[in-house]
Enzyme design. Structure first.
Site, PDB file in Angstrom:
ATOM      1  N   SER A   4     -22.155 -14.048 -22.272  1.00  0.00           N
ATOM      2  CA  SER A   4     -21.187 -14.684 -21.349  1.00  0.00           C
ATOM      3  C   SER A   4     -20.714 -13.664 -20.332  1.00  0.00           C
ATOM      4  O   SER A   4     -20.523 -12.492 -20.677  1.00  0.00           O
ATOM      5  CB  SER A   4     -19.946 -15.192 -22.105  1.00  0.00           C
ATOM      6  N   TYR A  44     -36.039 -20.647 -28.117  1.00  0.00           N
ATOM      7  CA  TYR A  44     -37.102 -20.676 -29.117  1.00  0.00           C
ATOM      8  C   TYR A  44     -37.366 -19.256 -29.616  1.00  0.00           C
ATOM      9  O   TYR A  44     -37.690 -18.369 -28.831  1.00  0.00           O
ATOM     10  CB  TYR A  44     -38.412 -21.261 -28.556  1.00  0.00           C
ATOM     11  N   TYR A  49     -19.738 -27.312 -36.427  1.00  0.00           N
ATOM     12  CA  TYR A  49     -20.980 -26.987 -37.152  1.00  0.00           C
ATOM     13  C   TYR A  49     -20.683 -26.494 -38.565  1.00  0.00           C
ATOM     14  O   TYR A  49     -21.460 -26.738 -39.486  1.00  0.00           O
ATOM     15  CB  TYR A  49     -21.806 -25.949 -36.372  1.00  0.00           C
ATOM     16  N   THR A  76     -25.367 -10.606 -16.274  1.00  0.00           N
ATOM     17  CA  THR A  76     -24.344  -9.549 -16.297  1.00  0.00           C
ATOM     18  C   THR A  76     -24.769  -8.357 -17.154  1.00  0.00           C
ATOM     19  O   THR A  76     -24.216  -7.281 -17.004  1.00  0.00           O
ATOM     20  CB  THR A  76     -22.987 -10.080 -16.824  1.00  0.00           C
ATOM     21  N   TYR A  90     -13.619 -19.735 -18.077  1.00  0.00           N
ATOM     22  CA  TYR A  90     -13.890 -18.862 -19.230  1.00  0.00           C
ATOM     23  C   TYR A  90     -13.074 -19.328 -20.443  1.00  0.00           C
ATOM     24  O   TYR A  90     -13.625 -19.520 -21.525  1.00  0.00           O
ATOM     25  CB  TYR A  90     -13.521 -17.430 -18.854  1.00  0.00           C
ATOM     26  N   ASP A 134     -31.149 -11.842 -23.588  1.00  0.00           N
ATOM     27  CA  ASP A 134     -30.193 -11.670 -22.489  1.00  0.00           C
ATOM     28  C   ASP A 134     -30.828 -12.182 -21.193  1.00  0.00           C
ATOM     29  O   ASP A 134     -32.005 -11.937 -20.940  1.00  0.00           O
ATOM     30  CB  ASP A 134     -29.825 -10.185 -22.344  1.00  0.00           C
ATOM     31  N   GLY A 177     -27.593 -24.098 -32.923  1.00  0.00           N
ATOM     32  CA  GLY A 177     -28.801 -24.813 -33.331  1.00  0.00           C
ATOM     33  C   GLY A 177     -29.805 -23.881 -33.992  1.00  0.00           C
ATOM     34  O   GLY A 177     -30.429 -24.231 -35.001  1.00  0.00           O
ATOM     35  N   PHE A 225     -22.540  -5.235 -22.617  1.00  0.00           N
ATOM     36  CA  PHE A 225     -21.687  -4.124 -23.065  1.00  0.00           C
ATOM     37  C   PHE A 225     -21.517  -4.151 -24.585  1.00  0.00           C
ATOM     38  O   PHE A 225     -21.941  -3.230 -25.286  1.00  0.00           O
ATOM     39  CB  PHE A 225     -20.340  -4.238 -22.316  1.00  0.00           C
ATOM     40  N   THR A 279     -11.349  -4.644 -24.528  1.00  0.00           N
ATOM     41  CA  THR A 279     -12.185  -3.597 -25.117  1.00  0.00           C
ATOM     42  C   THR A 279     -12.790  -2.787 -23.978  1.00  0.00           C
ATOM     43  O   THR A 279     -13.007  -3.316 -22.885  1.00  0.00           O
ATOM     44  CB  THR A 279     -13.289  -4.244 -25.972  1.00  0.00           C
TER      45      THR A 279
END
Ligand code: UDP
Length: 316
Positions: A75, A62, A164, A35, A150, A31, A107, A11, A180
């Site tokens: 997610s 990759y 990081y 979902t 979640y 993706d 990464g 979405f 949203t």
């Protein structure tokens, strides 16, 4: 810029792709389609500046070539107890994409020397005792409750992003996204706006869980995407709330949707409908986004709902 978007067929991810392409950037969308849906990006197929890779980012990522930014939006996000794509039905995948997916996406950002932007959530505040919620609020989350798959995944993702930033100097951003809605949120997603609009279009009573006194604050997707674009271009590394501060009860939301759609069927209260730990109230304090990004939402709830109704009625 060349931008990598995980969850790019979802979405929000698909709207981000549209926005960055319109701004003249090129986009690689990844993706798993657990979902997300290719329907959300079909209109981009064949464009030289857009590329889609079907891959689950909880597995090693990759990607060829250089990137200027990595946006991690993959997610499940619906707390619905019954929707097959809700995180309660996908608890392990949800924890994996928040933990391993974030690790892999960070990464990539580190390896490509790219900016990184994490899609976090108002769920990090849990069922909040501070109202409205400021970024400085630490939240109230049950670490072993059903929503924890979640909430804690996103809290871990925030911690990993900051690690990081601090340890590796990756140029990170964290957006905390409040409720949203808008076109491309799947009709069977289980969240309140698509549920209510789907029911209204079939002239059925809207299923209000509990007594409907719980509140939320609903942001139209174009406003959210604009906030995210501004955050990406800013230098802020701490989390920033993006959401619409207009707070309404779920019962009020139902009556607005019934009025706009002309649904005469009213509402049906479902006593056991709320998930355990369903927040009683939620409203963003957006002072930080206003002062730092010069951002605030522009689309009224009524206008946004009308656009969503137009979208869903064309699908039917
Ligand atoms: N809700 C409802 N009827 C529905 C779907 C949701 O009353 O058909 C309620 C739900 O219990 C919650 C609120 O609407 O209090 C918002 O739920 P949603 O699933 O959209 O997302 P959340 O804000 O809880 O993440």
């Amino acid at each position: 810029m060349r931008i990598l978007i995980t969850g790019g067929a979802g979405f929000i991810g698909s709207h981000l792709s549209d926005r960055f392409l319109a701004d003249g950037h090129s986009v690689v969308a990844i993706d798993s389609l657990i979902t997300g849906s290719t329907q959300n990006i079909n209109h981009l197929a064949g464009r030289p500046d857009f590329h889609f890779i079907r891959h689950n980012v909880s597995d090693y990522i990759y990607v060829d070539g250089s990137f200027d930014a990595v946006l991690h939006f993959a997610s499940p996000a619906s707390p619905s107890k019954i929707a097959p794509t809700g995180y309660l039905q996908l608890p392990i995948q949800t924890l994996k994409v928040g933990a391993l997916g974030t690790l892999n996406a960070l990464g990539v950002a580190k390896a490509k020397d790219a900016k990184f932007l994490l899609a976090s959530t108002s769920e990090v505040y849990g069922d909040p005792l501070e109202h409205p919620q400021k970024e400085s609020y630490w939240g109230r989350v049950d670490p072993v409750g059903p929503r924890s798959v979640y909430d804690e995944a996103k809290r871990f993702a925030e911690a990993l992003t900051m690690a990081y930033y601090r340890k590796h100097g990756v140029d990170t951003r964290i957006v905390r996204i409040f409720n949203t809605f808008g076109p491309r949120m799947a009709l069977n997603d289980g969240r309140v706006v698509p549920n209510f609009v789907g029911q209204a279009l079939m002239q059925k009573p809207l299923t209000v869980y509990g007594d409907g006194s719980q509140t939320r604050s609903f942001c139209y997707v174009d406003d959210l995407v604009d906030g995210i674009a501004r955050l990406l271009h800013s230098n802020e590394h701490d989390p920033v709330n993006i959401g619409n501060p207009r707070e309404i009860s779920i019962l009020e939301l139902a009556s607005i949707i019934n009025r706009i759609s002309g649904n005469p069927a009213g509402t049906r209260l479902i006593a056991g409908g709320r998930t355990q730990d369903d927040p009683k109230q939620r409203r963003p304090d957006i002072t930080k986004a206003q002062t730092l990004l010069g951002w605030e939402p522009k689309v009224s709830l009524e206008d946004g709902l009308q656009r969503a109704i137009d979208y869903y009625s064309k699908l039917a």
